[in-house]
Design a protein around this motif. Structure first.
Motif, PDB file in Angstrom:
ATOM      1  N   PHE A 126     -50.640 -37.833  66.346  1.00  0.00           N
ATOM      2  CA  PHE A 126     -50.825 -38.769  65.232  1.00  0.00           C
ATOM      3  C   PHE A 126     -51.305 -40.133  65.713  1.00  0.00           C
ATOM      4  O   PHE A 126     -52.276 -40.693  65.190  1.00  0.00           O
ATOM      5  CB  PHE A 126     -49.498 -38.920  64.468  1.00  0.00           C
ATOM      6  N   PHE A 130     -52.059 -33.918  63.978  1.00  0.00           N
ATOM      7  CA  PHE A 130     -53.028 -33.441  63.003  1.00  0.00           C
ATOM      8  C   PHE A 130     -53.755 -32.247  63.621  1.00  0.00           C
ATOM      9  O   PHE A 130     -53.829 -32.108  64.850  1.00  0.00           O
ATOM     10  CB  PHE A 130     -54.043 -34.528  62.650  1.00  0.00           C
ATOM     11  N   PRO A 149     -46.673 -36.975  60.186  1.00  0.00           N
ATOM     12  CA  PRO A 149     -46.847 -35.787  61.020  1.00  0.00           C
ATOM     13  C   PRO A 149     -46.961 -36.181  62.489  1.00  0.00           C
ATOM     14  O   PRO A 149     -47.567 -37.191  62.817  1.00  0.00           O
ATOM     15  CB  PRO A 149     -48.158 -35.184  60.502  1.00  0.00           C
ATOM     16  N   ASN A 200     -51.500 -31.391  57.237  1.00  0.00           N
ATOM     17  CA  ASN A 200     -51.937 -32.166  58.402  1.00  0.00           C
ATOM     18  C   ASN A 200     -53.241 -31.626  58.967  1.00  0.00           C
ATOM     19  O   ASN A 200     -53.592 -31.897  60.110  1.00  0.00           O
ATOM     20  CB  ASN A 200     -50.849 -32.176  59.485  1.00  0.00           C
ATOM     21  N   TYR A 202     -47.694 -38.531  54.293  1.00  0.00           N
ATOM     22  CA  TYR A 202     -48.559 -37.348  54.350  1.00  0.00           C
ATOM     23  C   TYR A 202     -47.719 -36.132  53.969  1.00  0.00           C
ATOM     24  O   TYR A 202     -47.005 -35.569  54.793  1.00  0.00           O
ATOM     25  CB  TYR A 202     -49.157 -37.189  55.744  1.00  0.00           C
TER      26      TYR A 202
END
Length: 315
Positions: A97, A15, A12, A175, A171
């Motif tokens: 990130f 977040f 991602p 997120n 991921y």
């Protein structure tokens, strides 16, 4: 935002930090004690650094280690508080990130460094009380500098696998981090696949790194207490205990909440999430706030210098 939260992705770009789950409506009110504590952290630790720097009589190992502690506390709290306050005040929840992984490294790296500094301070007290005539020859400025460098390198190397491993996981769930900052296990829990390596390594850091630090501190204070209670007079025993009391209080304020936080995050599945987030967030602020207060109140040299500053400089 909702689409990005549900779409499959391996890395991602950002977040989303929720804050304190379930207490979002109270964020503004919660920010008041957090902001107050951070103000005390900054003022208290800068005052400690200023006093030690300007007072030649404090240029000795005990106060050099205290300065290391103050710098560590400043970095540890500053790595989290500005982002926390932006969540509280401006609802600014996104974090890049790479910035998240950097914050993770700083938080855990400086926590390990602080633990090591307490070991160094315990060693200093051990030499000062058990081998007072050799203190100046054992803990020279050169040795203190080497200890400080070793603590920095240890913190960096021990925690380096945290962001490295976190950057490798895919991921694919969400997120959204139900936390105020990028805590290691809070991020790892979002990853897909088998993340047991990260979890086990986190436990290794808690029990083997910090656990060993606690053992070394306990060994030092066992020898210190034996030496103190073998002193011939009550006044001598009280004076020796007084030189260690501030350090002991600081140790308790650091290790007890830290151990509770680490164990709760891994095993306290019945603990409400908002309670856990509050506890671990306060843990990052309370020791840095208490340390300058403890040492300021219980260390006569710092008290005298602070009093002199207020009475002669009008601060």
């Amino acid at each position: 935002m909702s689409d990005s939260n549900k779409t499959d992705f391996t890395n991602p770009s950002t977040f989303i930090l929720v804050g304190i789950p379930g207490l979002e409506v109270a964020h503004v009110w919660i920010s008041i004690p957090f902001c107050t504590m951070y103000t005390i952290v900054v003022l208290g630790n800068f005052i400690i650094l200023f006093i030690v720097k300007t007072e030649p009589s404090l240029h000795m190992p005990m106060y050099y280690f205290l300065c290391m502690l103050a710098v560590t506390d400043l970095v540890l709290s500053t790595s989290t508080l500005p982002k926390m306050l932006s969540i509280y005040w401006f609802n600014s929840r996104e974090i890049n990130f790479s910035a998240c992984l950097t914050q993770m490294h700083f938080i855990h790296c400086f926590s390990v460094m602080e633990s090591g500094i307490f070991v160094a301070m315990a060693f200093d007290r051990y030499v000062a009380i058990c081998h007072p005539l050799r203190h100046s020859t054992i803990l020279t400025n050169h040795v203190v500098a080497k200890i400080g460098l070793a603590l920095v390198l240890r913190g960096m190397m021990v925690i380096l696998p945290f962001p490295f491993l976190a950057s490798q996981w895919p991921y694919c769930r969400t997120n959204i981090i139900p936390h105020l900052y990028c805590e290691h296990m809070a991020v790892v829990n979002l990853a897909c696949g088998d993340t047991r390596v990260s979890s086990y390594y986190g436990l290794f850091v808690v029990f083997c790194v910090r656990g060993l630090d606690v053992i070394f501190i306990a060994m030092s204070y066992t020898q210190i207490l034996r030496a103190i209670f073998s002193l011939p007079t009550k006044d001598a025993r009280l004076k020796a205990l007084e030189t260690c009391s501030s350090h002991l209080w600081a140790i308790l304020s650091f290790y007890i909440p830290g151990l509770f936080s680490s164990l709760t995050h891994r095993f306290g599945h019945n603990v409400p999430l908002y309670f856990h987030v509050l506890i671990v967030s306060v843990y990052l602020l309370v020791p840095p706030m208490l340390n300058p207060i403890i040492y300021g109140v219980r260390t006569k040299q710092i008290q005298d210098r602070l009093l002199w500053l207020f009475t002669h400089k009008g601060i």
